[in-house]
Design a protein around this motif. Structure first.
Motif, PDB file in Angstrom:
ATOM      1  N   ASP A   1       0.859  -1.195   0.000  1.00  0.00           N
ATOM      2  CA  ASP A   1       0.000   0.000   0.000  1.00  0.00           C
ATOM      3  C   ASP A   1       0.885   1.231   0.000  1.00  0.00           C
ATOM      4  O   ASP A   1       1.869   1.291   0.747  1.00  0.00           O
ATOM      5  N   ASN A   2       0.528   2.222  -0.810  1.00  0.00           N
ATOM      6  CA  ASN A   2       1.222   3.504  -0.812  1.00  0.00           C
ATOM      7  C   ASN A   2       0.381   4.489  -1.612  1.00  0.00           C
ATOM      8  O   ASN A   2      -0.625   4.113  -2.212  1.00  0.00           O
ATOM      9  N   ASP A   3       0.801   5.738  -1.653  1.00  0.00           N
ATOM     10  CA  ASP A   3       0.025   6.763  -2.362  1.00  0.00           C
ATOM     11  C   ASP A   3       0.403   6.900  -3.840  1.00  0.00           C
ATOM     12  O   ASP A   3      -0.101   7.772  -4.527  1.00  0.00           O
ATOM     13  N   GLY A   4       1.251   6.019  -4.330  1.00  0.00           N
ATOM     14  CA  GLY A   4       1.564   5.994  -5.759  1.00  0.00           C
ATOM     15  C   GLY A   4       0.445   5.347  -6.542  1.00  0.00           C
ATOM     16  O   GLY A   4      -0.501   4.789  -5.967  1.00  0.00           O
ATOM     17  N   TYR A   5       0.547   5.409  -7.858  1.00  0.00           N
ATOM     18  CA  TYR A   5      -0.509   4.844  -8.702  1.00  0.00           C
ATOM     19  C   TYR A   5       0.013   4.577 -10.105  1.00  0.00           C
ATOM     20  O   TYR A   5       1.118   4.974 -10.479  1.00  0.00           O
TER      21      TYR A   5
ATOM     22  N   SER B   1      -2.121   2.051  -5.796  1.00  0.00           N
ATOM     23  CA  SER B   1      -1.263   0.940  -5.377  1.00  0.00           C
ATOM     24  C   SER B   1      -1.821   0.375  -4.080  1.00  0.00           C
ATOM     25  O   SER B   1      -1.647   0.948  -3.011  1.00  0.00           O
ATOM     26  N   GLU B   2      -2.521  -0.729  -4.213  1.00  0.00           N
ATOM     27  CA  GLU B   2      -3.139  -1.368  -3.056  1.00  0.00           C
ATOM     28  C   GLU B   2      -2.620  -2.795  -2.972  1.00  0.00           C
ATOM     29  O   GLU B   2      -2.776  -3.579  -3.918  1.00  0.00           O
ATOM     30  N   ALA B   3      -1.993  -3.120  -1.856  1.00  0.00           N
ATOM     31  CA  ALA B   3      -1.386  -4.433  -1.670  1.00  0.00           C
ATOM     32  C   ALA B   3      -2.355  -5.558  -2.005  1.00  0.00           C
ATOM     33  O   ALA B   3      -3.541  -5.486  -1.679  1.00  0.00           O
ATOM     34  N   ASN B   4      -1.838  -6.574  -2.687  1.00  0.00           N
ATOM     35  CA  ASN B   4      -2.585  -7.777  -3.069  1.00  0.00           C
ATOM     36  C   ASN B   4      -3.710  -7.485  -4.059  1.00  0.00           C
ATOM     37  O   ASN B   4      -4.680  -8.227  -4.144  1.00  0.00           O
ATOM     38  N   SER B   5      -3.574  -6.404  -4.826  1.00  0.00           N
ATOM     39  CA  SER B   5      -4.518  -6.118  -5.914  1.00  0.00           C
ATOM     40  C   SER B   5      -3.820  -6.363  -7.242  1.00  0.00           C
ATOM     41  O   SER B   5      -2.603  -6.212  -7.358  1.00  0.00           O
ATOM     42  N   LEU B   6      -4.611  -6.712  -8.241  1.00  0.00           N
ATOM     43  CA  LEU B   6      -4.086  -6.966  -9.576  1.00  0.00           C
ATOM     44  C   LEU B   6      -4.830  -6.096 -10.574  1.00  0.00           C
ATOM     45  O   LEU B   6      -6.062  -6.051 -10.569  1.00  0.00           O
ATOM     46  N   LEU B   7      -4.079  -5.426 -11.426  1.00  0.00           N
ATOM     47  CA  LEU B   7      -4.627  -4.634 -12.519  1.00  0.00           C
ATOM     48  C   LEU B   7      -4.417  -5.409 -13.810  1.00  0.00           C
ATOM     49  O   LEU B   7      -3.289  -5.797 -14.131  1.00  0.00           O
ATOM     50  N   LEU B   8      -5.503  -5.648 -14.539  1.00  0.00           N
ATOM     51  CA  LEU B   8      -5.422  -6.248 -15.869  1.00  0.00           C
ATOM     52  C   LEU B   8      -5.632  -5.134 -16.884  1.00  0.00           C
ATOM     53  O   LEU B   8      -6.571  -4.337 -16.748  1.00  0.00           O
ATOM     54  N   PHE B   9      -4.760  -5.060 -17.919  1.00  0.00           N
ATOM     55  CA  PHE B   9      -4.854  -3.989 -18.907  1.00  0.00           C
ATOM     56  C   PHE B   9      -4.051  -4.364 -20.154  1.00  0.00           C
ATOM     57  O   PHE B   9      -3.365  -5.382 -20.176  1.00  0.00           O
TER      58      PHE B   9
ATOM     59  N   SER C   1       0.136  -2.266 -24.328  1.00  0.00           N
ATOM     60  CA  SER C   1       0.528  -1.610 -25.578  1.00  0.00           C
ATOM     61  C   SER C   1      -0.152  -0.247 -25.689  1.00  0.00           C
ATOM     62  O   SER C   1       0.122   0.518 -26.605  1.00  0.00           O
ATOM     63  N   GLU C   2      -1.034   0.062 -24.741  1.00  0.00           N
ATOM     64  CA  GLU C   2      -1.668   1.376 -24.646  1.00  0.00           C
ATOM     65  C   GLU C   2      -0.811   2.249 -23.721  1.00  0.00           C
ATOM     66  O   GLU C   2      -0.176   1.745 -22.798  1.00  0.00           O
ATOM     67  N   PRO C   3      -0.804   3.564 -23.942  1.00  0.00           N
ATOM     68  CA  PRO C   3       0.008   4.449 -23.095  1.00  0.00           C
ATOM     69  C   PRO C   3      -0.365   4.347 -21.619  1.00  0.00           C
ATOM     70  O   PRO C   3      -1.542   4.313 -21.266  1.00  0.00           O
ATOM     71  N   HIS C   4       0.651   4.261 -20.785  1.00  0.00           N
ATOM     72  CA  HIS C   4       0.469   4.224 -19.337  1.00  0.00           C
ATOM     73  C   HIS C   4       1.752   4.723 -18.662  1.00  0.00           C
ATOM     74  O   HIS C   4       2.782   4.842 -19.321  1.00  0.00           O
ATOM     75  N   ASN C   5       1.657   5.017 -17.387  1.00  0.00           N
ATOM     76  CA  ASN C   5       2.847   5.412 -16.652  1.00  0.00           C
ATOM     77  C   ASN C   5       2.705   5.107 -15.169  1.00  0.00           C
ATOM     78  O   ASN C   5       1.618   4.860 -14.672  1.00  0.00           O
ATOM     79  N   SER C   6       3.844   5.134 -14.520  1.00  0.00           N
ATOM     80  CA  SER C   6       3.931   4.845 -13.097  1.00  0.00           C
ATOM     81  C   SER C   6       4.225   6.133 -12.333  1.00  0.00           C
ATOM     82  O   SER C   6       4.386   7.192 -12.933  1.00  0.00           O
ATOM     83  N   THR C   7       4.291   6.000 -11.021  1.00  0.00           N
ATOM     84  CA  THR C   7       4.660   7.127 -10.166  1.00  0.00           C
ATOM     85  C   THR C   7       5.581   6.633  -9.049  1.00  0.00           C
ATOM     86  O   THR C   7       5.699   5.430  -8.818  1.00  0.00           O
ATOM     87  N   SER C   8       6.150   7.586  -8.362  1.00  0.00           N
ATOM     88  CA  SER C   8       6.843   7.286  -7.110  1.00  0.00           C
ATOM     89  C   SER C   8       5.773   7.214  -6.012  1.00  0.00           C
ATOM     90  O   SER C   8       4.579   7.160  -6.316  1.00  0.00           O
ATOM     91  N   CYS C   9       6.204   7.249  -4.780  1.00  0.00           N
ATOM     92  CA  CYS C   9       5.278   7.362  -3.653  1.00  0.00           C
ATOM     93  C   CYS C   9       5.907   8.295  -2.627  1.00  0.00           C
ATOM     94  O   CYS C   9       7.110   8.567  -2.690  1.00  0.00           O
ATOM     95  N   THR C  10       5.103   8.770  -1.684  1.00  0.00           N
ATOM     96  CA  THR C  10       5.633   9.659  -0.643  1.00  0.00           C
ATOM     97  C   THR C  10       5.402   9.123   0.765  1.00  0.00           C
ATOM     98  O   THR C  10       5.979   9.635   1.713  1.00  0.00           O
ATOM     99  N   ASN C  11       4.575   8.102   0.912  1.00  0.00           N
ATOM    100  CA  ASN C  11       4.194   7.661   2.253  1.00  0.00           C
ATOM    101  C   ASN C  11       4.615   6.235   2.595  1.00  0.00           C
ATOM    102  O   ASN C  11       4.105   5.635   3.531  1.00  0.00           O
TER     103      ASN C  11
END
Length: 160
Positions: free
Chosen positions: A112-116, A127-135, A138-148
């Motif tokens: 878990d953290n405040d990134g996404y 970003s939620e622990a034990n979650s899975l994103l299906l997507f 090949s489509e545009p996407h990006n990540s982030t850092s976190c602060t917490n």
């Protein structure tokens, strides 16, 4: 493909084992001086390649098999863990596509953290622990850092 989020993806004990592996002091993380195929000043992160170029690349590969058993891929392309360091303010990384042809993708969130994750510049997936994103990666996407949290950790799957 529209994206889908599955919370509590793995049984708690299986999730805790994978989380413990990726957060222990002896897990082999490797320095990368670019994020998203772009070289920006002070941009870096750490990765661990479980699978790439049609072969297993990690002694920890067996430990992530429960995820593969549920994804049921016909063919794997790459499995890569990502560790993004904590920053004083949340930082969005450059948009990218994993590969330039349609395929399936999944991001499994370790902590878990405040990134996404941002999909097509508009959908923010927490970003939620034990979650899975299906997507479709090949489509545009990006990540982030976190602060917490000390770090933002996930596992990225590219497959058919």
């Amino acid at each position: 493909m529209r994206h889908k989020i599955i919370k509590n993806f793995l049984p708690e004990d299986v999730f805790k084992k994978i989380q413990a592996d990726l957060t222990n002091s002896f897990f082999p993380w490797y320095f990368n001086n670019t994020i998203s195929h772009e070289s920006l000043d002070n941009d870096f992160y750490f990765t661990h390649i479980f699978y790439n170029h049609r072969k297993v690349n990690s002694e920890y590969y067996e430990n992530i098999k429960p995820i593969l058993n549920l994804l049921k891929p016909r063919a794997l392309m790459r499995i890569k863990a990502n560790l993004y360091y904590r920053t004083p303010t949340l930082k969005e990384h450059p948009e990218h596509m994993d590969y330039d042809f349609p395929h399936k993708g999944a991001i499994y969130y370790i902590n878990d953290n405040d990134g996404y994750t941002v999909l097509k510049g508009k959908h923010k997936i927490k970003s939620e622990a034990n979650s899975l994103l299906l997507f479709d990666p090949s489509e545009p996407h990006n990540s982030t850092s976190c602060t917490n949290a000390k770090a933002r950790i996930n596992i990225n799957f590219n497959y058919f």
